[in-house]
Design a protein around this motif. Sequence first.
Motif, short mmCIF file in Angstrom:
data_model
loop_
_atom_site.label_atom_id
_atom_site.label_comp_id
_atom_site.label_asym_id
_atom_site.label_seq_id
_atom_site.Cartn_x
_atom_site.Cartn_y
_atom_site.Cartn_z
N LEU A 133 39.29 42.00 37.67
CA LEU A 133 38.44 41.90 36.49
C LEU A 133 37.93 40.49 36.22
O LEU A 133 37.18 40.26 35.28
N SER A 134 38.36 39.54 37.07
CA SER A 134 38.01 38.14 36.81
C SER A 134 36.51 37.93 36.66
O SER A 134 36.06 37.26 35.73
N LYS A 135 35.75 38.52 37.58
CA LYS A 135 34.30 38.26 37.58
C LYS A 135 33.58 39.33 36.76
O LYS A 135 32.67 39.01 35.99
N SER A 136 33.97 40.59 36.92
CA SER A 136 33.22 41.68 36.28
C SER A 136 33.28 41.57 34.76
O SER A 136 32.31 41.89 34.08
N GLY A 146 45.53 38.73 39.43
CA GLY A 146 44.22 38.33 39.97
C GLY A 146 44.01 38.94 41.35
O GLY A 146 44.97 39.43 41.98
N GLY A 147 42.76 38.87 41.79
CA GLY A 147 42.47 39.31 43.15
C GLY A 147 43.27 38.47 44.14
O GLY A 147 43.70 38.96 45.20
N SER A 148 43.51 37.22 43.80
CA SER A 148 44.21 36.29 44.71
C SER A 148 45.57 36.81 45.11
O SER A 148 45.94 36.75 46.29
N GLU A 149 46.33 37.28 44.14
CA GLU A 149 47.67 37.77 44.49
C GLU A 149 47.57 39.06 45.30
O GLU A 149 48.42 39.34 46.15
N THR A 181 38.71 44.87 52.32
CA THR A 181 37.48 44.38 51.69
C THR A 181 37.84 43.74 50.35
O THR A 181 38.60 44.30 49.56
N ASP A 182 37.34 42.54 50.16
CA ASP A 182 37.49 41.83 48.89
C ASP A 182 36.21 42.11 48.11
O ASP A 182 35.16 41.55 48.43
N GLU A 183 36.31 43.01 47.14
CA GLU A 183 35.12 43.48 46.41
C GLU A 183 35.11 42.97 44.98
O GLU A 183 34.63 43.63 44.06
N ILE A 184 35.64 41.76 44.79
CA ILE A 184 35.78 41.20 43.45
C ILE A 184 34.41 41.03 42.75
O ILE A 184 34.33 41.02 41.53
N TYR A 185 33.34 40.90 43.57
CA TYR A 185 31.99 40.79 42.97
C TYR A 185 31.24 42.12 43.00
O TYR A 185 30.02 42.15 42.80
N GLY A 186 31.95 43.20 43.29
CA GLY A 186 31.28 44.51 43.42
C GLY A 186 30.44 44.87 42.21
O GLY A 186 29.32 45.38 42.35
N TRP A 188 42.79 35.65 32.63
CA TRP A 188 43.77 36.70 32.30
C TRP A 188 44.63 37.07 33.49
O TRP A 188 45.68 37.65 33.34
N ARG A 189 44.10 36.79 34.67
CA ARG A 189 44.80 37.02 35.93
C ARG A 189 45.14 38.49 36.18
O ARG A 189 46.31 38.86 36.30
N ILE A 190 44.12 39.30 36.21
CA ILE A 190 44.34 40.71 36.56
C ILE A 190 43.44 41.09 37.73
O ILE A 190 42.22 40.95 37.68
C1 LIG Z 1 35.66 36.24 47.04
C2 LIG Z 1 36.72 35.93 46.05
N1 LIG Z 1 37.86 36.62 46.08
C3 LIG Z 1 38.85 36.38 45.19
C4 LIG Z 1 38.74 35.40 44.25
C5 LIG Z 1 39.88 35.16 43.31
O1 LIG Z 1 39.81 36.05 42.27
P1 LIG Z 1 40.90 36.03 41.09
O2 LIG Z 1 40.49 34.99 40.10
O3 LIG Z 1 40.83 37.41 40.52
O4 LIG Z 1 42.22 35.72 41.69
C6 LIG Z 1 37.57 34.64 44.18
C7 LIG Z 1 37.43 33.56 43.20
O5 LIG Z 1 36.50 32.82 43.17
C8 LIG Z 1 36.53 34.92 45.11
O6 LIG Z 1 35.39 34.24 45.09
#
Ligand SMILES: Cc1ncc(COP(=O)(O)O)c(C=O)c1O
Length: 386
Positions: free
Chosen positions: A230-233, A96-99, A198-203, A239-241
């Motif tokens: 890939l969580s949001k896109s 996930g982006g978190s890790e 940059t956290d671009e998870i919503y890119g 799946w935690r990637i």
């Molecule tokens: C800005 C932002 N970054 C990261 C995450 C975590 O993403 P992931 O589920 O891929 O760990 C979130 C989840 O809501 C988020 O809003």
Amino acid sequence: MPKANKKMKNIEVPGTRQFANRVEEFPDAVDLTLGQPDFDTPEPVKQAAIDAINTKPMKYSHNTGLLELRKAISEYYKSSCGADYDPNGEVLVTVGGSEGIDGVLRAIIDPGDEVLVPAPTYLGYEPIIELSGGVTKFVDMSETDYIATPELIESNITEKTKAVLLNYPTNPTGVTYTKEQMDALVEVFKKYDIFIITDEIYGENTLEGDHISLAKYPEIKEKAIVVNGLSKSHAMTGWRIGYVVAHRVIMEDITAVHLYNTICASIPSQYAAIEALTTQLHVPKEMNQAYIQRRDYIYKRLTDMGLEVSKPTGAFYIFPSIRKYEEDSFKFATDLLESVHLAVVPGRSFSEYGEGHIRLSFACSMEELTEAADRLEKYIKILDMK
Ligand SMILES: Cc1ncc(COP(=O)(O)O)c(C=O)c1O
């Protein structure tokens, strides 16, 4: 009883969770708290994982991820940003982006280092910065339409600054940055010997215009660290990637944190991710069509109710001000939940600079969104009569 790390005292359960957990108390509640797509993971992505389980070795992969996936990520950056990230040494697959965020922050922070975090922002950064011995310095964006301007950033940089951590499209405000705005920020970034994360998870969830990734600026590649996933896109939260792209020098250290933390991301999920990043690149745009429709609906409803609100251009959140009625967003959200059974996230969960607002997620069905708007309107009418 032995005691936990002293820093744990300051680590709270996030506001999003606090409210999501309370929703269970109200069986008929409408829940707009959680930040995950209501869509299902695309079928071909699921099938790729199933096929992999049946045909591929389910062993550890390379610490940085399956080469095929790293190549797909590298290709994605080449085609979407013109950026060169070598799949060998400049791409890391994370849980996930978190890790990714955790690995990046732990790899760069020395005790006492400051990380500038323009806010209101996602609540996942501060605890990691603090646990790493760093200091979170929130930079107030509430007076600049929730944009991190070059002046704001530059005036907050000191000799203690180790990094700037910018999330865009932004959770909770839905703000995106234009090319001109990013160009101006990059001019500031060029001047200082600090990392830009940059956290671009919503890119991919950019609802208007283009997403201007930091990866588009090769001139600052040595200090740029991009976190994505890939969580949001692709509606793949479970799946935690996620992944990180960065210059190979710092990537070596980020990878070291990652390998001691998790060894590698889950193998079936990595195969699913290859599919998502090769044959399923059209999926986010399709989902965005639905988000745009919902965004337009909820924006109109909120403005018709007389709430002050900006139209989000990215992510799937809207962040109206409730100051007219109540300064304390926790109190407002609690009363809203208890009286009309509508769950939202108090703005203060996104730092003190989010106070006086609530976050509504529109990653839900139109029916839920309509019902939520009706309930909010009903609640506001009660307040108007007081
Ligand atoms: C800005 C932002 N970054 C990261 C995450 C975590 O993403 P992931 O589920 O891929 O760990 C979130 C989840 O809501 C988020 O809003």
